[in-house]
Scaffold this active site. Structure first.
Site, short mmCIF file in Angstrom:
data_model
loop_
_atom_site.label_atom_id
_atom_site.label_comp_id
_atom_site.label_asym_id
_atom_site.label_seq_id
_atom_site.Cartn_x
_atom_site.Cartn_y
_atom_site.Cartn_z
CB CYS A 440 -1.00 0.07 0.99
SG CYS A 440 -0.11 0.00 2.66
CG HIS A 483 -4.22 0.69 4.07
ND1 HIS A 483 -3.66 -0.17 3.17
CD2 HIS A 483 -5.14 1.48 3.43
CE1 HIS A 483 -4.16 -0.04 1.95
NE2 HIS A 483 -4.98 1.24 2.17
CG ASP A 498 -6.69 2.62 -0.48
OD1 ASP A 498 -5.52 2.53 -0.98
OD2 ASP A 498 -7.26 1.94 0.38
#
Length: 712
Positions: A440, A483, A498
Site C-alpha cells: 500500500c 495501511h 486508495d
C-alpha cells in the site's frame, strides 16, 4: 561409627544457628522456611521476567544455592563486605543493561536484585518478614509492566504464597493450616477491596510511569515505500473499538493516525504544528486546537461514535475513523485531521470519539502550495507519464485522477506482501516502470507524487484499515492492518483515494490475510500466534473466547475510571430512590413510613454502636488482665469437654490438654509459658505489655485451631 567430618559439620551448623540473633519469640529460620522464601521469590520474579534480564534468574539461583550450602554444610555467613560488593555488582550490571538507573526498568531491576540479595542476610524471622514485605511490593510493581488477566492471576498466586509464608512465620504448624489461614484472610479482605475499587478514585500516576521507549503500533511519523509492508509480519494489537450506534462497512474502516505532507524524493514525513509555524511564519494556534471538540469541523457531521481501548504507546497519536470531531476529554486537534492526546499513553487507556468517517472537509492552513511541493528534477519518467495523462484527460483534474487510478489497476502492476526492495534515488520511477510490484505504501506514495506533479494538492495518510470483528461486537485492529492511502484537495474538501482498492479489492474487504502474493510474509514474525489457527474451528473459538474475556477485563476493571465510578454510584443512588418511592407508594401514610424507617435506622445504628463499644471495652479489659483472659479460655475449653481437674493450675491445665489438641497444641503450650512469665518473671512494663499482647494472640489462636468435639 559416625563420620567425624559429618559430626564436625553438624556441630558447626549448630554453633552457627546458636550465634544467630533470635527474634522476640525466640524462633530462628530453618531450612523449610528458607525454601518457602525462595519459592516466593521465584513466583515474584516470574511476573517480571518478560521485561527484565534473564540473568536475574542466575542471581536468584546463586543466592539460593549458597544459602542451601550454608545451611547443609555449615558455611560461614556472608560478610558485610561481600554483601556490599554484591549490591555494587548489581548496580553496575543494571547500568550496563539499561544505560541508566533512572528508567523504570532500571529501578524495577534494582528492587528485584535487592529483593534476591536480601536472602543472603536473612537469619531470623524478622528478616524473613522483611523479605516477604519486599516481595509484596515487587508484586504490586509488576502491574507497571502489564495489567492483563495473566498478570493478575500470577500476582494473585504470588500474593497467596507470600501471605501463607507470613502465616507460617507467625507460628503456623503446617502448610495446610497456613493455606487455610491465608484463604480466610483473602476472603475477609475481598469486600473491602471491592468497596475501595468502586468508590476510591484512580491513582493514575502510580500506574502510568513513563516508558518513552515503548510503542505498540509499528507506525512511525515517516514512511518510505515498503515500510508498512513490514508490519504485515506482526500480530501486535494496536487498539480495540466498540461502536455506539451504526458500524462502518468494511470499505469505510479507514483509521487515520497521522498525515504525511513532506516528501524528499524517497520518504514521506510529518510536519508538526511547530515546524509548520516556524516554516510558514504563522502562529502555532493556526495549526492546532486543544479541547473536547474540533475547532475545524462541526460535530454535527459525525457519523460514528466509538469507544477505543488503546494500547500503550510512546507517541501521542490517537486513531480516528475519518476526521475527528469530538472526544470525551480534551485532546489536540491538528488542522491536517490528526488527533493527538495531551500526553503519551504509558498504559492502556479509553477514548470516546465521534468522527465523520470521511476525509476532513476543511482546508489545511498550510495552504495548497505546501501540498504541491516536490523535489526538483526527481523521478523524470514519472513526470513524463503525468504530462501524457494530463494531456489525455484534457486538463480536467477529476479525469486525470480517474486515469491515474485506472492505470494502477492494469497489468502488470501487482499487490504483494513481499515487495522488492527499492534502493535508487528515483524510487517512484523504479516502482512504476521497473518492479511494478508493491504494498500500500508504494501505491500511495506514487499516487501522491503523481497528483502533485499535476498541480493537485495531495498528502499521504498513514493509519489502519479494517479490523477483526468479534462476536461481542467490538473490533480488534492489529499491526498487520496498517495501511497508507492518499488524500487530494478537490471542490472545497479533501477526498480519499486508495489505489489498493483498485489493484487489490480483497485487501479492503477481507484484510491482508486475503492477499495471495507474498502470503508467506503474513505473520512471519508471529510464528506462535493463535491467529495462525483461524481456520481451525475449535482453536479459533478458544482464541476468541480468551480475547473476549481479556477485553472485558481491560474494559470493565482496568478501564474503570472516574466516569464509570460516577455512573455506578449514580445508578445505585437512583435505585435506592426508586425503591424508597415504591415503598412509599405501597404503604399508607407516607410521613409515618418515613418517620418510622428513619427512627428504626437511627435505633439500629445506635444499638450497633453501643454493642461494638461494649465489646471493645470488654475485650480491652480482658486483654489487660491475663488471669481473666486465661480464665475465659478455660471456661471456653470446659464447654468443649476439656475442663480443668480440681486443684490444677491454669498453666498445668493448658499443658495437660495440649497433646490432644491437634493444631492448637503449640498455642496452648505458648499460653502456659506466657502466663507463667507474667506471673513469676521480673518483667519491665514494656516487656510485660509485649508478653500480654502475645498471650492474647495465642488465646485467639487456640480458639481458631482447636478441633471441634465430635458429636456422639
Amino acid at each position: 561409627m559416625s563420620d567425624p567430618r559429618s559430626a564436625s559439620r553438624a556441630a558447626h551448623r549448630d554453633a552457627l544457628s546458636d550465634s544467630v540473633a533470635p527474634f522476640a519469640d525466640g524462633r530462628r529460620l530453618d531450612g523449610g522456611l528458607l525454601r518457602q522464601l525462595f519459592i516466593g521469590q521465584c513466583l515474584v520474579l516470574a511476573l517480571h521476567l518478560a521485561w527484565m534480564p534473564v540473568w536475574l534468574v542466575a542471581l536468584a539461583l546463586a543466592v539460593a544455592g549458597y544459602r542451601w550450602l550454608q545451611w547443609r554444610r555449615g558455611l560461614p555467613r556472608v560478610g558485610v563486605v561481600r554483601r556490599i560488593a554484591a549490591v555494587g555488582g548489581l548496580v553496575l550490571a543494571l547500568r550496563a543493561q539499561y544505560g541508566t538507573l533512572g528508567s523504570m526498568d532500571g529501578l524495577i531491576g534494582l528492587l528485584l536484585g535487592v529483593y534476591l540479595l536480601k536472602l543472603l542476610e536473612t537469619q531470623d524471622r524478622r528478616d524473613a518478614r522483611v523479605v516477604v514485605m519486599i516481595g509484596l511490593i515487587a508484586t504490586a510493581v509488576a502491574f507497571l509492566h502489564d495489567q492483563g488477566l495473566p498478570m493478575a492471576a500470577g500476582a494473585l498466586l504470588a500474593v497467596a504464597w507470600l501471605l501463607q509464608s507470613l502465616v507460617r512465620l507467625a507460628g503456623g504448624r503446617d502448610r495446610r493450616q497456613a493455606w487455610r489461614e491465608m484463604a480466610w484472610l483473602l476472603v475477609l479482605s475481598a469486600p473491602l477491596m471491592a468497596l475501595l475499587f468502586v468508590t476510591f478514585p484512580r491513582l493514575g500516576p502510580l500506574w502510568s510511569m513513563p516508558r518513552l521507549d515503548r510503542a505498540s503500533t509499528g507506525l512511525s511519523d515517516q514512511i518510505a515505500p515498503g515500510d508498512i509492508a513490514e508490519l504485515s509480519r506482526s500480530a501486535g494489537r494496536a487498539f480495540r473499538a466498540s461502536f455506539q450506534g451504526p458500524e462502518p462497512a468494511p470499505g469505510e474502516r479507514y483509521w487515520r493516525v497521522y498525515t504525511l505532507s513532506h516528501f524528499d524524493g524517497i520518504r514521506w514525513s510529518r510536519a508538526t504544528p511547530e515546524q509548520l509555524a516556524a516554516t510558514l511564519e504563522r502562529p502555532v494556534e493556526a495549526f492546532v486546537g486543544v479541547g473536547a471538540r474540533s475547532p475545524w469541523q462541526a460535530p454535527a457531521t459525525a457519523r460514528f461514535s466509538a469507544e477505543l481501548l488503546l494500547e500503550p504507546d510512546s507517541r501521542p497519536w490517537r486513531p480516528s475513523l475519518g476526521a475527528p470531531l469530538a472526544t470525551g476529554q480534551a485532546q489536540r486537534y491538528l488542522a491536517d485531521g490528526t488527533l493527538e492526546g495531551l500526553a503519551a499513553l504509558s498504559s492502556r487507556g479509553l477514548l470516546r470519539l465521534d468522527s465523520s468517517g470521511a476525509a476532513p472537509a476543511y482546508p489545511d492552513p498550510a495552504g495548497s502550495r505546501w501540498h504541491r511541493l516536490l523535489p526538483v528534477e526527481a523521478n523524470p519518467r514519472t513526470r513524463a507519464l503525468v504530462e501524457r495523462l494530463w494531456r489525455e484527460s484534457g486538463g480536467d483534474p477529476d479525469a486525470y485522477l480517474a486515469a491515474m487510478m485506472a492505470r494502477f489497476g492494469e497489468a502488470p502492476y501487482r499487490y504483494t506482501l513481499s515487495p522488492p526492495r527499492l534502493v535508487g534515488e528515483d524510487r517512484v520511477d523504479d516502482f512504476l516502470f521497473d518492479s511494478r510490484a508493491g504494498y500500500c505504501s508504494h501505491y500511495a506514495s506514487a499516487a501522491a507524487v503523481m497528483a502533485r506533479m499535476a498541480g493537485i494538492p495531495a498528502r499521504v495518510v498513514a493509519g489502519f484499515l479494517g479490523g477483526e470483528r468479534h462476536p461481542d461486537g467490538y473490533y480488534t485492529v492489529r499491526d498487520y492492518d496498517a495501511h497508507a492511502w492518499v488524500e487530494v484537495w478537490r471542490e472545497g474538501g479533501w477526498q480519499r483515494l486508495d489505489p489498493t482498492a483498485v489493484i487489490a479489492p480483497e485487501r479492503i474487504e477481507q484484510g491482508p490475510q486475503a492477499v495471495e502474493e507474498g502470503a508467506e510474509a503474513f505473520l512471519a514474525d508471529a510464528r506462535f500466534s493463535a491467529l495462525r489457527l483461524r481456520e481451525l474451528g475449535w482453536a479459533n473459538r478458544l482464541r476468541l473466547g480468551w480475547e473476549r474475556l481479556e477485553y472485558r477485563w481491560q474494559r470493565g476493571v482496568i478501564g474503570y475510571q472516574r466516569e464509570s465510578r460516577h455512573s455506578l454510584l449514580a445508578r445505585l443512588s437512583d435505585g435506592w430512590h426508586e425503591l424508597w418511592a415504591r415503598l412509599d407508594d405501597w404503604l399508607p401514610g407516607r410521613g409515618v413510613l418515613a418517620t418510622t424507617l428513619g427512627l428504626a435506622a437511627v435505633l439500629v445504628v445506635a444499638a450497633g454502636g453501643a454493642l461494638l463499644a461494649c465489646l471493645g471495652v470488654g475485650r480491652w479489659r480482658l486483654q489487660r488482665d491475663e488471669r481473666r483472659l486465661v480464665g475465659a479460655l478455660q471456661a471456653w475449653l470446659a464447654r468443649r469437654g476439656l475442663a480443668a481437674v480440681p486443684g490444677e493450675s491454669p498453666a498445668a491445665h493448658l499443658r495437660r490438654i495440649a497433646p490432644h489438641a491437634g493444631a492448637a497444641a503449640r498455642a496452648l503450650n505458648d499460653c502456659a509459658h506466657d502466663l507463667e512469665r507474667l506471673a513469676y518473671a521480673p518483667l519491665e512494663a514494656p516487656e510485660r505489655a509485649v508478653c500480654r499482647r502475645r498471650l492474647s494472640r495465642r488465646v485467639a489462636e487456640v480458639r481458631r485451631r482447636l478441633p471441634r468435639p465430635r458429636r456422639g
